[in-house]
Scaffold this motif. Structure first.
Motif, PDB file in Angstrom:
ATOM      1  N   PRO A 116       0.835  -1.206   0.000  1.00 40.26           N
ATOM      2  CA  PRO A 116       0.000   0.000   0.000  1.00 40.26           C
ATOM      3  C   PRO A 116       0.865   1.250   0.000  1.00 40.26           C
ATOM      4  O   PRO A 116       2.022   1.215   0.435  1.00 40.26           O
ATOM      5  CB  PRO A 116      -0.812  -0.126   1.297  1.00 40.26           C
ATOM      6  N   PRO A 117       0.341   2.377  -0.510  1.00 42.24           N
ATOM      7  CA  PRO A 117       1.132   3.608  -0.565  1.00 42.24           C
ATOM      8  C   PRO A 117       1.584   4.066   0.819  1.00 42.24           C
ATOM      9  O   PRO A 117       0.870   3.885   1.812  1.00 42.24           O
ATOM     10  CB  PRO A 117       0.162   4.625  -1.197  1.00 42.24           C
ATOM     11  N   ILE A 118       2.777   4.638   0.863  1.00 41.87           N
ATOM     12  CA  ILE A 118       3.340   5.121   2.124  1.00 41.87           C
ATOM     13  C   ILE A 118       2.579   6.359   2.583  1.00 41.87           C
ATOM     14  O   ILE A 118       2.287   7.261   1.792  1.00 41.87           O
ATOM     15  CB  ILE A 118       4.833   5.449   1.951  1.00 41.87           C
ATOM     16  N   THR A 168      -4.685  19.548  -3.438  1.00 38.32           N
ATOM     17  CA  THR A 168      -3.626  20.544  -3.617  1.00 38.32           C
ATOM     18  C   THR A 168      -3.214  21.155  -2.292  1.00 38.32           C
ATOM     19  O   THR A 168      -2.021  21.328  -2.017  1.00 38.32           O
ATOM     20  CB  THR A 168      -4.102  21.656  -4.578  1.00 38.32           C
ATOM     21  N   GLU A 169      -4.198  21.470  -1.450  1.00 40.89           N
ATOM     22  CA  GLU A 169      -3.887  22.052  -0.152  1.00 40.89           C
ATOM     23  C   GLU A 169      -3.105  21.076   0.723  1.00 40.89           C
ATOM     24  O   GLU A 169      -2.188  21.472   1.448  1.00 40.89           O
ATOM     25  CB  GLU A 169      -5.175  22.477   0.562  1.00 40.89           C
ATOM     26  N   LEU A 170      -3.452  19.796   0.657  1.00 42.49           N
ATOM     27  CA  LEU A 170      -2.722  18.784   1.425  1.00 42.49           C
ATOM     28  C   LEU A 170      -1.259  18.724   1.007  1.00 42.49           C
ATOM     29  O   LEU A 170      -0.347  18.628   1.833  1.00 42.49           O
ATOM     30  CB  LEU A 170      -3.360  17.404   1.238  1.00 42.49           C
ATOM     31  N   MET A 171      -1.033  18.754  -0.305  1.00 45.73           N
ATOM     32  CA  MET A 171       0.331  18.661  -0.816  1.00 45.73           C
ATOM     33  C   MET A 171       1.171  19.874  -0.428  1.00 45.73           C
ATOM     34  O   MET A 171       2.410  19.801  -0.393  1.00 45.73           O
ATOM     35  CB  MET A 171       0.316  18.523  -2.345  1.00 45.73           C
ATOM     36  N   ASN A 172       0.514  20.994  -0.122  1.00 43.71           N
ATOM     37  CA  ASN A 172       1.235  22.219   0.247  1.00 43.71           C
ATOM     38  C   ASN A 172       1.493  22.330   1.749  1.00 43.71           C
ATOM     39  O   ASN A 172       2.214  23.241   2.183  1.00 43.71           O
ATOM     40  CB  ASN A 172       0.453  23.450  -0.227  1.00 43.71           C
ATOM     41  N   LEU A 173       0.939  21.420   2.544  1.00 43.55           N
ATOM     42  CA  LEU A 173       1.190  21.459   3.983  1.00 43.55           C
ATOM     43  C   LEU A 173       2.622  21.006   4.272  1.00 43.55           C
ATOM     44  O   LEU A 173       3.159  20.131   3.598  1.00 43.55           O
ATOM     45  CB  LEU A 173       0.210  20.546   4.724  1.00 43.55           C
ATOM     46  N   PRO A 174       3.257  21.596   5.292  1.00 45.39           N
ATOM     47  CA  PRO A 174       4.636  21.204   5.617  1.00 45.39           C
ATOM     48  C   PRO A 174       4.696  19.824   6.263  1.00 45.39           C
ATOM     49  O   PRO A 174       3.740  19.384   6.903  1.00 45.39           O
ATOM     50  CB  PRO A 174       5.088  22.300   6.608  1.00 45.39           C
ATOM     51  N   LEU A 175       5.820  19.164   6.081  1.00 49.42           N
ATOM     52  CA  LEU A 175       6.011  17.877   6.729  1.00 49.42           C
ATOM     53  C   LEU A 175       6.035  18.059   8.239  1.00 49.42           C
ATOM     54  O   LEU A 175       6.572  19.050   8.735  1.00 49.42           O
ATOM     55  CB  LEU A 175       7.324  17.243   6.277  1.00 49.42           C
ATOM     56  N   ALA A 176       5.432  17.129   8.952  1.00 48.42           N
ATOM     57  CA  ALA A 176       5.434  17.198  10.404  1.00 48.42           C
ATOM     58  C   ALA A 176       6.825  16.865  10.940  1.00 48.42           C
ATOM     59  O   ALA A 176       7.504  15.972  10.423  1.00 48.42           O
ATOM     60  CB  ALA A 176       4.396  16.235  10.980  1.00 48.42           C
ATOM     61  N   GLU A 177       7.251  17.598  11.933  1.00 46.59           N
ATOM     62  CA  GLU A 177       8.571  17.349  12.532  1.00 46.59           C
ATOM     63  C   GLU A 177       8.534  16.047  13.305  1.00 46.59           C
ATOM     64  O   GLU A 177       7.555  15.722  13.977  1.00 46.59           O
ATOM     65  CB  GLU A 177       8.957  18.502  13.450  1.00 46.59           C
ATOM     66  N   ILE A 186      -1.149  11.287   5.256  1.00 50.13           N
ATOM     67  CA  ILE A 186      -1.765  11.248   3.935  1.00 50.13           C
ATOM     68  C   ILE A 186      -0.886  10.461   2.970  1.00 50.13           C
ATOM     69  O   ILE A 186       0.279  10.183   3.251  1.00 50.13           O
ATOM     70  CB  ILE A 186      -1.971  12.677   3.390  1.00 50.13           C
ATOM     71  N   THR A 187      -1.454  10.102   1.822  1.00 48.74           N
ATOM     72  CA  THR A 187      -0.685   9.515   0.736  1.00 48.74           C
ATOM     73  C   THR A 187      -0.640  10.519  -0.409  1.00 48.74           C
ATOM     74  O   THR A 187      -1.389  11.501  -0.421  1.00 48.74           O
ATOM     75  CB  THR A 187      -1.326   8.209   0.250  1.00 48.74           C
ATOM     76  N   MET A 188       0.201  10.250  -1.388  1.00 51.80           N
ATOM     77  CA  MET A 188       0.339  11.177  -2.503  1.00 51.80           C
ATOM     78  C   MET A 188      -0.930  11.276  -3.348  1.00 51.80           C
ATOM     79  O   MET A 188      -1.128  12.240  -4.073  1.00 51.80           O
ATOM     80  CB  MET A 188       1.524  10.768  -3.389  1.00 51.80           C
ATOM     81  N   ASP A 189      -1.795  10.253  -3.259  1.00 55.66           N
ATOM     82  CA  ASP A 189      -3.024  10.291  -4.045  1.00 55.66           C
ATOM     83  C   ASP A 189      -4.258  10.571  -3.194  1.00 55.66           C
ATOM     84  O   ASP A 189      -5.384  10.369  -3.640  1.00 55.66           O
ATOM     85  CB  ASP A 189      -3.218   8.981  -4.814  1.00 55.66           C
ATOM     86  N   SER A 190      -4.056  11.032  -1.962  1.00 54.56           N
ATOM     87  CA  SER A 190      -5.209  11.379  -1.118  1.00 54.56           C
ATOM     88  C   SER A 190      -6.016  12.495  -1.776  1.00 54.56           C
ATOM     89  O   SER A 190      -5.475  13.566  -2.067  1.00 54.56           O
ATOM     90  CB  SER A 190      -4.744  11.852   0.267  1.00 54.56           C
TER      91      SER A 190
END
Length: 206
Positions: A157-159, A192-201, A173-177
């Motif tokens: 399954p997608p990471i 699009t908004e999900l992809m623009n969120l910063p990675l969690a520390e 999330i996954t890249m195709d969420s």
């Protein structure tokens, strides 16, 4: 309704009044078509029941006296309570909302799968426009396809990637969420908004 309930993007003028945008509706239709038919994903699950078959290689018995048990993952998708039951439950719900009689199932499991997929596809445009839970249906059908593909191809399954909502909640999330609602603040994000969120520390253990 001004936004798609599946991907949460703004609807175009000719999509207003619908629950879902045209691309999400078409994508759901593709997921359904991929499941049905003698060469569809559901039919291909039967070739992945024996241990050793998930990687595409030959099935192995390991014993001359007793066969190995069937693999539970593809079996659970094929059996009652799996793919067919989920789709039939949705069709029953649609019939009830439309005031139609209860749908009837005929034939073996493959034939019933093909019947329910055909009926759902015939009424898909109505559901995209009128059904209040179309987003749930679309996401569940997409999940079913991914589960079947995973068993047929052996792909993992997608990471899931952790991203941070401004409120501090971590969303996985996954890249195709297509979209996601934050459980902390309730903010609804489109793809699009999900992809623009910063990675969690990463948090180090105390």
């Amino acid at each position: 309704m001004s936004t798609c309930t599946v991907c949460h993007r703004d609807l175009y003028a000719d999509e207003l009044g619908c629950q879902a945008c045209r691309p999400c509706t078409d994508r759901t239709d593709q997921h359904l078509r991929a499941l049905a038919g003698t060469d569809g994903l559901y039919a291909q699950l039967s070739g992945r029941l024996m241990p050793g078959s998930s990687s595409g290689g030959p099935s192995v018995s390991g014993s001359r006296t007793a066969p190995l048990p069937l693999r539970m993952e593809p079996l659970s998708l094929m059996a009652r309570g799996g793919v067919i039951t989920i789709l039939q439950t949705w069709l029953i719900d649609w019939h009830e909302l439309l005031g139609w009689t209860h749908p009837r199932w005929q034939g073996d499991l493959q034939q019933q799968l093909d019947q329910v997929v055909k009926a759902l596809r015939v009424n898909l445009q109505w559901a995209a426009a009128e059904h209040p839970a179309f987003a749930e249906f679309a996401m569940e059908v997409g999940q079913i396809r991914r589960q079947c593909e995973g068993q047929v191809t052996g792909e993992k399954p997608p990471i899931r990637v952790p991203v941070a909502c401004p409120c501090g909640t971590v969303l996985r999330i996954t890249m195709d969420s297509p979209g996601h609602r934050c459980g902390g603040c309730g903010e609804q994000y489109g793809h699009t908004e999900l992809m623009n969120l910063p990675l969690a520390e990463r948090r180090t253990a105390a």
